[in-house]
Design an enzyme around this catalytic site. Structure first.
Site, PDB file in Angstrom:
ATOM      1  N   SER A   1      -2.662   9.962  27.822  1.00  0.00           N
ATOM      2  CA  SER A   1      -3.677  10.051  26.580  1.00  0.00           C
ATOM      3  C   SER A   1      -3.103   9.971  25.332  1.00  0.00           C
ATOM      4  O   SER A   1      -3.659   9.583  24.131  1.00  0.00           O
ATOM      5  CB  SER A   1      -4.422  11.548  26.668  1.00  0.00           C
ATOM      6  OG  SER A   1      -3.308  12.573  26.955  1.00  0.00           O
TER       7      SER A   1
ATOM      8  N   HIS B   1      -1.187  14.965  22.185  1.00  0.00           N
ATOM      9  CA  HIS B   1      -2.194  13.848  21.528  1.00  0.00           C
ATOM     10  C   HIS B   1      -1.858  13.778  20.093  1.00  0.00           C
ATOM     11  O   HIS B   1      -1.892  12.578  19.457  1.00  0.00           O
ATOM     12  CB  HIS B   1      -3.704  14.652  21.780  1.00  0.00           C
ATOM     13  CG  HIS B   1      -4.037  14.833  23.071  1.00  0.00           C
ATOM     14  ND1 HIS B   1      -5.370  15.475  23.235  1.00  0.00           N
ATOM     15  CD2 HIS B   1      -3.731  14.209  24.481  1.00  0.00           C
ATOM     16  CE1 HIS B   1      -5.313  15.307  24.638  1.00  0.00           C
ATOM     17  NE2 HIS B   1      -4.512  14.619  25.368  1.00  0.00           N
TER      18      HIS B   1
END
Length: 274
Positions: A144, A195
């Site tokens: 991610s 992230h």
């Protein structure tokens, strides 16, 4: 399909179904390779997750640098894999054709390693600022972080678009920041620092020196494309829309530089060569 736990992985089955719906022939080569690699390591992990995840303790103190390569391609479960790879599928379709496969592969490799480094730096800073040693033990896996970096690139090369985040229409310029907060609120177990590291690496490429450094390191190995002028635009779900200046039959000419007769002759020559 089954993994070691002996249960059916619904997320993996759904991912394979989605890939089949798009069609292998419609997926660029590097994007398809990334999907295959992540699926392979999900079914055949190199080591258990605690031994491949990246953290300050494992990566910095213990010098387990191989985790920088292993952590992005391992996932916690089949749904973790599904959501990451579906996102990779559409981002790959949008970006790989624009940046060319060789350069896109280079970006994936550099981003995968660099995001792990930035992640450790962020966790180290949090540990020092908050005086909380638990941050050095936070261990992350998954693709991610790379996907957040690719989202920054996609928004950079396709400005002025609008993304839907939790039903809200958000300018693509700010979408990655809204998603960063939204995902953390909805799924507190996700890695906020991982992230954020992806966004920062994406900004280092689009607004900082990273792209020039990569070009300098690549030298003449890669045939670099100039993505400053978009050629094709793709929607978030793979549907194609086109620049208004694009001509029929695959030809594109700058406005007002070719007469209709010249365009007609070009088309005839193209069909004669087939």
């Amino acid at each position: 399909m089954q993994r070691r736990q002996g249960r059916v992985n619904a997320g993996l089955l759904l991912l394979l179904y989605q890939i089949s719906q798009v069609g292998l022939q419609n997926i660029p080569s590097v994007t398809l390779g990334v999907l295959a690699l992540n699926i392979f390591f999900f079914l055949n992990p190199v080591r258990p997750l605690p031994e491949v995840c990246i953290s300050v303790n494992e990566g910095f103190y213990r010098k387990n640098w191989q985790r920088l390569l292993l952590s992005p391609v391992h996932h916690a479960d089949d749904w973790h894999l599904y959501y990451n790879m579906i996102s990779m599928l559409w981002k790959g379709i949008m970006l790989e054709k624009k940046l060319k496969s060789t350069w896109f592969a280079y970006i994936i490799v550099v981003f995968s390693v660099l995001i792990g480094v930035v992640y450790m730096a962020l966790e180290f800073m949090l540990m020092k600022i908050l005086d909380d040693p638990s941050y050095e033990m936070n261990c992350a896996v998954g693709f991610s972080g790379v996907l957040f970096a690719l989202k920054v690139l996609n928004n950079h090369y396709n400005p002025g678009r609008v993304s839907s985040v939790l039903g809200l229409q958000i300018s693509s310029k700010y979408a990655c920041w809204v998603e960063l907060v939204a995902i953390h609120l909805i799924s507190p177990g996700t890695s906020f620092a991982g992230h954020l590291a992806g966004i920062l690496v994406g900004l280092m490429y689009t607004r900082g020196p990273l792209k020039k450094i990569m070009e300098a390191c690549a030298g003449g190995i890669f045939s670099l494309s100039d993505p400053a002028r978009p050629r094709d635009y793709y929607s978030d779900f793979g549907g194609a829309t086109y620049n208004n200046e694009r001509r029929p039959y695959g030809f594109w000419f700058p406005p007002n530089q070719h007469s209709e007769e010249e365009i007609r002759r070009q088309r005839l020559r193209r069909f004669e060569r087939r």
